[in-house]
Structures are given as C-alpha cells and as structure tokens.
Scaffold this motif. Sequence first.
Motif, short mmCIF file in Angstrom:
data_model
loop_
_atom_site.label_atom_id
_atom_site.label_comp_id
_atom_site.label_asym_id
_atom_site.label_seq_id
_atom_site.Cartn_x
_atom_site.Cartn_y
_atom_site.Cartn_z
N GLU A 1 0.83 -1.20 0.00
CA GLU A 1 0.00 0.00 0.00
C GLU A 1 0.87 1.25 0.00
O GLU A 1 0.55 2.24 -0.66
N LYS A 2 1.99 1.20 0.73
CA LYS A 2 2.89 2.36 0.76
C LYS A 2 3.46 2.63 -0.63
O LYS A 2 3.57 3.79 -1.05
N ASP A 3 3.85 1.58 -1.36
CA ASP A 3 4.32 1.76 -2.74
C ASP A 3 3.24 2.40 -3.59
O ASP A 3 3.51 3.30 -4.39
N ASN A 4 2.02 1.91 -3.44
CA ASN A 4 0.91 2.42 -4.25
C ASN A 4 0.68 3.90 -3.98
O ASN A 4 0.35 4.67 -4.89
N GLN A 5 0.86 4.32 -2.73
CA GLN A 5 0.69 5.72 -2.38
C GLN A 5 1.88 6.56 -2.83
O GLN A 5 1.72 7.70 -3.29
N ARG A 6 3.08 6.00 -2.69
CA ARG A 6 4.30 6.72 -3.10
C ARG A 6 4.27 7.06 -4.58
O ARG A 6 4.68 8.14 -4.99
N PHE A 7 3.80 6.10 -5.38
CA PHE A 7 3.86 6.25 -6.83
C PHE A 7 2.47 6.48 -7.41
O PHE A 7 2.11 5.93 -8.44
N ILE A 8 1.68 7.31 -6.72
CA ILE A 8 0.31 7.56 -7.16
C ILE A 8 0.27 8.24 -8.52
O ILE A 8 -0.74 8.18 -9.24
N HIS A 9 1.36 8.88 -8.94
CA HIS A 9 1.39 9.53 -10.25
C HIS A 9 1.66 8.54 -11.39
O HIS A 9 1.62 8.93 -12.56
N ALA A 10 1.97 7.29 -11.03
CA ALA A 10 2.12 6.28 -12.08
C ALA A 10 0.78 6.11 -12.79
O ALA A 10 -0.28 6.18 -12.17
N GLN A 11 0.84 5.87 -14.08
CA GLN A 11 -0.40 5.67 -14.84
C GLN A 11 -0.13 4.80 -16.05
O GLN A 11 1.00 4.66 -16.50
N GLY A 12 -1.21 4.23 -16.57
CA GLY A 12 -1.07 3.31 -17.70
C GLY A 12 -0.71 1.92 -17.20
O GLY A 12 -0.93 1.55 -16.05
N TRP A 13 -0.14 1.12 -18.11
CA TRP A 13 0.25 -0.24 -17.74
C TRP A 13 1.20 -0.25 -16.55
O TRP A 13 2.12 0.55 -16.47
N ILE A 14 0.95 -1.17 -15.61
CA ILE A 14 1.90 -1.47 -14.55
C ILE A 14 2.38 -2.91 -14.75
O ILE A 14 1.93 -3.58 -15.68
N GLY A 15 3.24 -3.38 -13.88
CA GLY A 15 3.86 -4.69 -14.12
C GLY A 15 3.03 -5.88 -13.72
O GLY A 15 3.51 -7.03 -13.80
N LEU A 16 1.80 -5.71 -13.31
CA LEU A 16 0.96 -6.80 -12.83
C LEU A 16 0.29 -7.54 -13.99
O LEU A 16 -0.33 -6.91 -14.86
N PHE A 17 0.38 -8.88 -13.97
CA PHE A 17 -0.20 -9.69 -15.05
C PHE A 17 -0.48 -11.10 -14.54
O PHE A 17 -0.02 -11.50 -13.47
N ARG A 18 -1.22 -11.85 -15.34
CA ARG A 18 -1.41 -13.28 -15.08
C ARG A 18 -1.44 -14.00 -16.41
O ARG A 18 -1.71 -13.40 -17.46
N GLU A 19 -1.19 -15.29 -16.38
CA GLU A 19 -1.10 -16.07 -17.62
C GLU A 19 -2.46 -16.42 -18.19
O GLU A 19 -2.64 -16.53 -19.40
#
Length: 253
Positions: free
Chosen positions: A57-75
């Motif tokens: 959650e801290k990462d998500n708050q720190r990088f709140i300006h991130a937008q678009g694709w993130i590194g999360l995926f599943r097969e």
Amino acid sequence: MCFFLLSLLLFSLSGSKTQAPKRTLVEVRHYSSFVVWEAAQKHCRKYHTDLITLRTEKDNQRFIHAQGWIGLFRENATGQWKWSHGDETANYYAWEKDEPKKNNFCAFTRPNSEEWWSDPCGTTHTFTCYEEKLVLVRENKTWEEALAHCRSLRDTNDPPNRNSLYDLASLITNDDHITARQKAQEATTDEVWTGLRFLAGHWWWVDREPMLYKDIESCPAERSCGVIEKTGTANFTTRDCRERRNFLCYKRV
C-alpha cells in the motif's frame, strides 16, 4: 575523545563540503505512447528495470502519479497475479470495485488514482517504468571491503558515453528506508551494511549526503558503521566495521 585513523578508501570525504545532489533510490518514468502490455514491458526492461512494481500500500501511495500499464499480469483466467520483474507473486492488490475482469490478464492505473483496473493485454495504454538503483550484494564483506566492491561496480547496460558510478547506499528519506528494507529481505544475513560510518569524530554518509539521525550515539566504539536490519523497525543500527555481512550499493550517476 574518539580518534580514528582516516582510511584511504574514505579519502574522498576530506576537503570542503559541497551541496549534496538530489537523488532517489527508485526512479519512475511515465511514457505517453499507447502500446500493448508486452511492448511496454520490453521497453522498460531495455531502458530501465521493468514495468513498475507496487508491492505494498505504501508503494501504491508513493507512486500515485504512475499511470497506464503497470507490471501486474497473469497467464490465464485462473492463474496467479504476478509482477513482471522476477515473476514475483503479488500479495497486495488495490483493485477498483468489480475488478479484475475474468478474461483480462494485465493491469493498469489511471492518473492520480490508487485503484487498479484490468484489461486485455492487447489493448493499448500509456505505461510507467521504474529503475531500481539499489543493488543487494549477497557476499559477506567488512564495511571497507563492501565500499571498495560498490565503487568497482559498472553497469554493463550503460551507453558508450555514460559510465555509472556506484557507492554504498545512503538512506536519507523515509522512502529510502522502506526501499532498503524491502531489498534487504533477499539478503543471506540478518543485517546489511549501508554507507554510514563514524570517522574523525563525526558520522558520515560516504557520498556526503546529510546525516539526519538525531538519536545516534555521538561517540561510539572504534570502527562503527551503519546497518539496516531485515526484520527491525529502526532506521539504523551500528556495528563493528570489521564484521562481515551482505551490503547495499546504489547507482548514484
């Protein structure tokens, strides 16, 4: 009075003090081009570390300006969600209500939002890369040996006109300590060396960043150096510099 013999390895600390440059242990860059998830991943891996990872959650708050694709995926629809960097299984999620959709296998964020959405990986979005400048070395060395090792490192991915320089890690901000403790979880020792050293009557960071700890011992035992613990909560602990443990280097140029 404390007295220490100045080490040749630390000779760079002598001389007049200069203004420390601004720096961060994790750099984030957003690209405004609309591409499919795999193309975003390839670009981030070529020029940075990977698509951004938001482990907590801290990462998500720190990088709140991130937008678009993130590194999360599943097969597939029943597969585990993973982070692109290292195929690390995700343990934290911040899905918007009714997400993720059954047949969507890649995740993205919207500007200034902490929620995540899913989409088919062939859809196009802008994307956010991150570059992790912290390097954990899983070798047991004394503090001075660790310093020499960090300063000998070179980045094989550097372009011909750039020669990155490394040093033992200075931990200045709260985010620095969060990042360092996360990285230390991969260590083979319970504590890892940082760039903090008591020398000539003063505590120093090896790259001359300001030392902001208020409750640090003013006159410690001879050969005292700083560590960060894997499981503790303290920003710093001091140990005999002659002990051997893993250590953290960071890319400063």
